[in-house]
Design a protein around this motif. Sequence first.
Motif, PDB file in Angstrom:
ATOM      1  N   UNK A 147       0.828  -1.203   0.000  1.00  0.00           N
ATOM      2  CA  UNK A 147       0.000   0.000   0.000  1.00  0.00           C
ATOM      3  C   UNK A 147       0.868   1.260   0.000  1.00  0.00           C
ATOM      4  N   UNK A 148       1.938   1.240   0.788  1.00  0.00           N
ATOM      5  CA  UNK A 148       2.836   2.399   0.840  1.00  0.00           C
ATOM      6  C   UNK A 148       3.437   2.672  -0.525  1.00  0.00           C
ATOM      7  N   UNK A 149       3.871   1.620  -1.224  1.00  0.00           N
ATOM      8  CA  UNK A 149       4.466   1.793  -2.552  1.00  0.00           C
ATOM      9  C   UNK A 149       3.455   2.391  -3.530  1.00  0.00           C
ATOM     10  N   UNK A 150       2.227   1.903  -3.498  1.00  0.00           N
ATOM     11  CA  UNK A 150       1.185   2.438  -4.383  1.00  0.00           C
ATOM     12  C   UNK A 150       0.876   3.898  -4.042  1.00  0.00           C
ATOM     13  N   UNK A 151       0.753   4.194  -2.759  1.00  0.00           N
ATOM     14  CA  UNK A 151       0.456   5.569  -2.334  1.00  0.00           C
ATOM     15  C   UNK A 151       1.610   6.515  -2.655  1.00  0.00           C
ATOM     16  N   UNK A 152       2.838   6.047  -2.491  1.00  0.00           N
ATOM     17  CA  UNK A 152       3.993   6.889  -2.825  1.00  0.00           C
ATOM     18  C   UNK A 152       4.022   7.198  -4.319  1.00  0.00           C
ATOM     19  N   UNK A 153       3.717   6.195  -5.144  1.00  0.00           N
ATOM     20  CA  UNK A 153       3.695   6.405  -6.598  1.00  0.00           C
ATOM     21  C   UNK A 153       2.612   7.427  -6.968  1.00  0.00           C
ATOM     22  N   UNK A 154       1.442   7.309  -6.365  1.00  0.00           N
ATOM     23  CA  UNK A 154       0.362   8.274  -6.636  1.00  0.00           C
ATOM     24  C   UNK A 154       0.768   9.665  -6.145  1.00  0.00           C
ATOM     25  N   UNK A 155       1.413   9.725  -4.985  1.00  0.00           N
ATOM     26  CA  UNK A 155       1.871  11.006  -4.450  1.00  0.00           C
ATOM     27  C   UNK A 155       2.929  11.642  -5.325  1.00  0.00           C
ATOM     28  N   UNK A 156       3.849  10.827  -5.827  1.00  0.00           N
ATOM     29  CA  UNK A 156       4.904  11.347  -6.708  1.00  0.00           C
ATOM     30  C   UNK A 156       4.298  11.927  -7.982  1.00  0.00           C
ATOM     31  N   UNK A 157       3.344  11.226  -8.560  1.00  0.00           N
ATOM     32  CA  UNK A 157       2.674  11.714  -9.765  1.00  0.00           C
ATOM     33  C   UNK A 157       1.931  13.025  -9.472  1.00  0.00           C
ATOM     34  N   UNK A 158       1.237  13.075  -8.345  1.00  0.00           N
ATOM     35  CA  UNK A 158       0.516  14.281  -7.955  1.00  0.00           C
ATOM     36  C   UNK A 158       1.479  15.462  -7.806  1.00  0.00           C
ATOM     37  N   UNK A 159       2.589  15.254  -7.103  1.00  0.00           N
ATOM     38  CA  UNK A 159       3.547  16.332  -6.860  1.00  0.00           C
ATOM     39  C   UNK A 159       4.236  16.785  -8.145  1.00  0.00           C
ATOM     40  N   UNK A 160       4.495  15.847  -9.072  1.00  0.00           N
ATOM     41  CA  UNK A 160       5.103  16.221 -10.355  1.00  0.00           C
ATOM     42  C   UNK A 160       4.187  17.152 -11.141  1.00  0.00           C
ATOM     43  N   UNK A 161       2.895  16.870 -11.135  1.00  0.00           N
ATOM     44  CA  UNK A 161       1.935  17.747 -11.822  1.00  0.00           C
ATOM     45  C   UNK A 161       1.775  19.060 -11.062  1.00  0.00           C
ATOM     46  N   UNK A 162       1.740  18.969  -9.748  1.00  0.00           N
ATOM     47  CA  UNK A 162       1.494  20.134  -8.898  1.00  0.00           C
ATOM     48  C   UNK A 162       2.611  21.176  -9.004  1.00  0.00           C
ATOM     49  N   UNK A 163       3.856  20.723  -9.141  1.00  0.00           N
ATOM     50  CA  UNK A 163       4.995  21.654  -9.156  1.00  0.00           C
ATOM     51  C   UNK A 163       4.941  22.619 -10.334  1.00  0.00           C
ATOM     52  N   UNK A 164       4.200  22.266 -11.368  1.00  0.00           N
ATOM     53  CA  UNK A 164       4.104  23.123 -12.554  1.00  0.00           C
ATOM     54  C   UNK A 164       2.967  24.132 -12.478  1.00  0.00           C
ATOM     55  N   UNK A 165       2.161  24.062 -11.433  1.00  0.00           N
ATOM     56  CA  UNK A 165       1.050  24.998 -11.293  1.00  0.00           C
ATOM     57  C   UNK A 165       1.563  26.357 -10.842  1.00  0.00           C
ATOM     58  N   UNK A 166       0.877  27.394 -11.292  1.00  0.00           N
ATOM     59  CA  UNK A 166       1.258  28.753 -10.925  1.00  0.00           C
ATOM     60  C   UNK A 166       1.176  28.940  -9.411  1.00  0.00           C
ATOM     61  N   UNK A 167       2.204  29.565  -8.843  1.00  0.00           N
ATOM     62  CA  UNK A 167       2.213  29.882  -7.425  1.00  0.00           C
ATOM     63  C   UNK A 167       2.785  28.802  -6.524  1.00  0.00           C
TER      64      UNK A 167
END
Length: 156
Positions: free
Chosen positions: A26-46
Motif C-alpha cells: 500500500x505504501x508503494x502504491x500511495x507513494x507512486x500516486x503522491x509522486x505523480x501528484x507532486x510532479x503535476x502540482x509543481x508546474x502549477x502557478x504559485x
Amino acid sequence: MELLLPILLVIAVFFIFRTLQKNKQHAALNKAAGKEFLEKNRNKEGIIETSSGLQYEILAKEEEGATPSATSKVKVHYHGTLIDGRVFDSSVERGEAIEFGLNQVIKGWTEGLQLMSKGDKFRFFIPAELAYGDGSVAIIPAGSTLIFEVELIDFD
C-alpha cells in the motif's frame, strides 16, 4: 497443551508478517500516486518547491516579520487532506486552534512553518518522506502525500 503456545506464536508471526507486507504494498502504491501528484502540482502557478521536496503555496501573506525556529512553540489553525480530497484532521472544523512544538511534528510541518510569519496562511503539499513515510497513522494510509492549509496564529 504444550504445543498450543508455539503454534499460536507461529500463527501470530505469520499474520504480523502478512500485515507488514500489505502495508509495504500500500505504501508503494500511495507513494507512486503522491509522486505523480507532486510532479503535476509543481508546474502549477504559485507553487514553490524546497530542496527537500516540500511544496507550498502562499494563500495569505502578512508583512514580512519574524519566523519560528525548529524548536518554537506555535499556535495554528489547519485543515489536512489526502490527495484525493478526504479530510483526515482539521482544527478549523473543530473550531479550536492547536499549539505544539515544531520539533514534535512531521518534518514537512517543521520545515514549512519556518517559512511563515504570524498571520500567514500557506498550503503545504508534503511528500510521504516528510510526513509518516511507510507508516500509517490513524486514518492516514501508509506512504501518503498530505495536503495542509495552515494559518500561523502565533509562536514563541
